[in-house]
Scaffold this active site. Structure first.
Site, PDB file in Angstrom:
ATOM      1  N   TYR A 213      38.086  10.339  33.377  1.00 15.57           N
ATOM      2  CA  TYR A 213      39.357   9.963  34.007  1.00 15.57           C
ATOM      3  C   TYR A 213      39.108   9.288  35.350  1.00 15.57           C
ATOM      4  O   TYR A 213      38.263   9.730  36.131  1.00 15.57           O
ATOM      5  CB  TYR A 213      40.217  11.207  34.245  1.00 15.57           C
ATOM      6  CG  TYR A 213      40.820  11.765  32.977  1.00 15.57           C
ATOM      7  CD1 TYR A 213      41.775  11.032  32.275  1.00 15.57           C
ATOM      8  CD2 TYR A 213      40.438  13.003  32.504  1.00 15.57           C
ATOM      9  CE1 TYR A 213      42.340  11.542  31.109  1.00 15.57           C
ATOM     10  CE2 TYR A 213      40.998  13.526  31.341  1.00 15.57           C
ATOM     11  CZ  TYR A 213      41.939  12.785  30.650  1.00 15.57           C
ATOM     12  OH  TYR A 213      42.495  13.291  29.514  1.00 15.57           O
TER      13      TYR A 213
ATOM     14  N   LYS B 212      37.144  45.515  39.595  1.00 21.32           N
ATOM     15  CA  LYS B 212      38.487  44.905  39.567  1.00 21.32           C
ATOM     16  C   LYS B 212      38.399  43.493  38.984  1.00 21.32           C
ATOM     17  O   LYS B 212      37.306  42.948  38.824  1.00 21.32           O
ATOM     18  CB  LYS B 212      39.048  44.858  40.986  1.00 21.32           C
ATOM     19  CG  LYS B 212      38.191  44.032  41.946  1.00 21.32           C
ATOM     20  CD  LYS B 212      38.557  44.242  43.403  1.00 21.32           C
ATOM     21  CE  LYS B 212      37.664  43.420  44.305  1.00 21.32           C
ATOM     22  NZ  LYS B 212      37.828  43.762  45.716  1.00 21.32           N
TER      23      LYS B 212
HETATM   24  C1  LIG Z   1      36.522  43.963  46.215  1.00 19.72           C
HETATM   25  C2  LIG Z   1      36.230  45.071  47.146  1.00 19.72           C
HETATM   26  C3  LIG Z   1      34.915  45.549  47.311  1.00 19.72           C
HETATM   27  C4  LIG Z   1      33.720  44.885  46.659  1.00 19.72           C
HETATM   28  O1  LIG Z   1      33.392  43.711  47.371  1.00 19.72           O
HETATM   29  P1  LIG Z   1      32.041  42.915  47.097  1.00 19.72           P
HETATM   30  O2  LIG Z   1      31.992  41.927  48.199  1.00 19.72           O
HETATM   31  O3  LIG Z   1      32.197  42.277  45.763  1.00 19.72           O
HETATM   32  O4  LIG Z   1      30.939  43.897  47.121  1.00 19.72           O
HETATM   33  C5  LIG Z   1      34.733  46.672  48.086  1.00 19.72           C
HETATM   34  N1  LIG Z   1      35.767  47.276  48.722  1.00 19.72           N
HETATM   35  C6  LIG Z   1      37.031  46.821  48.621  1.00 19.72           C
HETATM   36  C7  LIG Z   1      38.122  47.518  49.360  1.00 19.72           C
HETATM   37  C8  LIG Z   1      37.308  45.694  47.847  1.00 19.72           C
HETATM   38  O5  LIG Z   1      38.561  45.241  47.759  1.00 19.72           O
END
Ligand SMILES: *Cc1c(COP(=O)(O)O)cnc(C)c1O
Length: 359
Positions: free
Chosen positions: A255, A35
């Protein structure tokens, strides 16, 4: 033309990390979590490098559709499911698997076009209190889903851990107990563990593990880095020196002028800033690599530039020299500590302006 700021993605490291994950969870299939543009690494390119994953998981329909448009037909799970009939139709056409966590989603499936059949993952809220059904509502939802013609049987079983990165807390054991209690007598595949869960709780590995961060070679546990687990960093964020100057004692940089030279200082300016997703919360002294050698930030991070104190480096920097912000030789976990952030945030946060390229 070499881009000024680039994130180079090491696809060999991705494949290496997937194989390490498989060794840790030898009895589980791997749902590779890609994702948020594969945590900033580039959705389609990462999916291609990880084509041997058993499935992919994305948060949103459009992320899944991007995979299909690229010709990637690996099983793909929508971690939040769908939210209207249009998305449901798109999910049917793309053959996505659906997480189901609300009554409204069950009603959408009830109204699905005849002939559609989804693999579904019913989500138990085992204590994170974000998505999912709790307690007896879970059993009711399971019964309701199981009666629908649009649902492939058996219904599969899913939960998410809130505190697996802090294995000393009792929370994970409590979540696992609730999941076991709610699902003990049910058929179906099970999926519980994210990266931290699969590392620290082997009894959470179940049929499917869902690693995200580990795939990218990064530790989900504070105080550790991916290399401690035999993983290789996948993203290296790089820029270049675009100016060099000498400062007298007392001269200020950047800055607000809050950084002043305490000694005669050689300053290199590199072309990277918060406009690239390099966090402005990084203070003076935060490490960067100039020609592979450590140096510290001087002055605050601007939109397009940073100042680096390169006084006394072994190799005198010159214009065009490479500057590594994180990745190979400089763990993103360490930069996250300096930025008071988590590595997830830094990786996902690189901006559109950064040229992402795979090697
Ligand atoms: C994002 C997500 C993961 C992966 O999490 P990590 O900590 O990056 O391994 C797994 N399960 C769900 C439901 C998620 O939203």
């Amino acid at each position: 033309m070499t881009p000024l700021v680039s994130a180079s993605i090491d696809s060999g490291a991705l494949r290496h990390n997937l194989s390490v994950i498989r060794q840790w969870a030898p009895n589980s299939r791997v749902m590779a979590v890609i994702k948020a543009n594969a945590y900033g690494h580039g959705l389609v390119a990462v999916a291609r490098a990880l084509e041997s994953a058993d499935a992919f998981a994305v948060a949103r329909v459009d992320e899944g559709l991007t995979l299909r448009a690229a010709g990637i037909d690996t099983a793909t799970v929508l971690l939040e499911g769908v939210f209207d009939s249009e998305q449901l139709d798109a999910a049917a056409a793309a053959d996505f698997e659906l997480v189901v966590h609300t009554h409204e989603q069950i009603e959408l499936l009830r109204a699905a076009a005849a002939g559609t059949r989804f693999k579904v993952w019913l989500k138990l809220d085992s204590g994170m209190n974000r998505l999912g059904f709790k307690g007896s509502a879970f059993a009711d939802a399971h019964a309701a889903l199981s009666a629908l013609g649009s649902v492939q049987l058996p219904v599969n079983l899913f939960t998410h851990l809130a505190c697996a990165d802090e294995p000393e807390l009792p929370a994970t054991a409590e979540q696992l107990a609730r999941f076991d209690e709610a699902t003990r007598f049910l058929p179906g595949e099970r999926s519980i563990a994210n990266s931290a869960g699969m590392l620290s709780f082997s009894d959470a590995q179940a049929d499917w593990v869902r690693p995200g961060l580990l795939l990218y070679g990064v530790s989900p546990i504070a105080g550790a880095i991916g290399a401690d687990y035999g993983l290789k960093p996948v993203m290296t964020l790089r820029s270049h020196v675009i100016a060099i100057k000498d400062l007298a004692v007392g001269e200020q940089v950047g800055y607000g002028g809050r950084w002043r030279a305490a000694r005669p200082t050689r300053l290199a300016v590199a072309a990277v800033g918060y406009g690239d997703g390099y966090p402005r919360s990084l203070g003076a002294g935060a490490p960067v690599l100039v020609n592979g050698e450590r140096a510290g930030l001087a002055g605050s991070v601007s939109m397009d530039m940073i100042g680096i104190d390169v006084t006394g480096l072994k190799r005198e920097p010159k214009l065009g020299d490479p500057v590594v912000l994180w990745g190979e030789g400089l763990p993103v976990e360490e930069i996250a500590v300096w930025a008071e952030a988590i590595p997830y945030e830094l990786l996902c946060g690189i901006s559109q302006r950064v040229a992402v390229s795979q090697r």
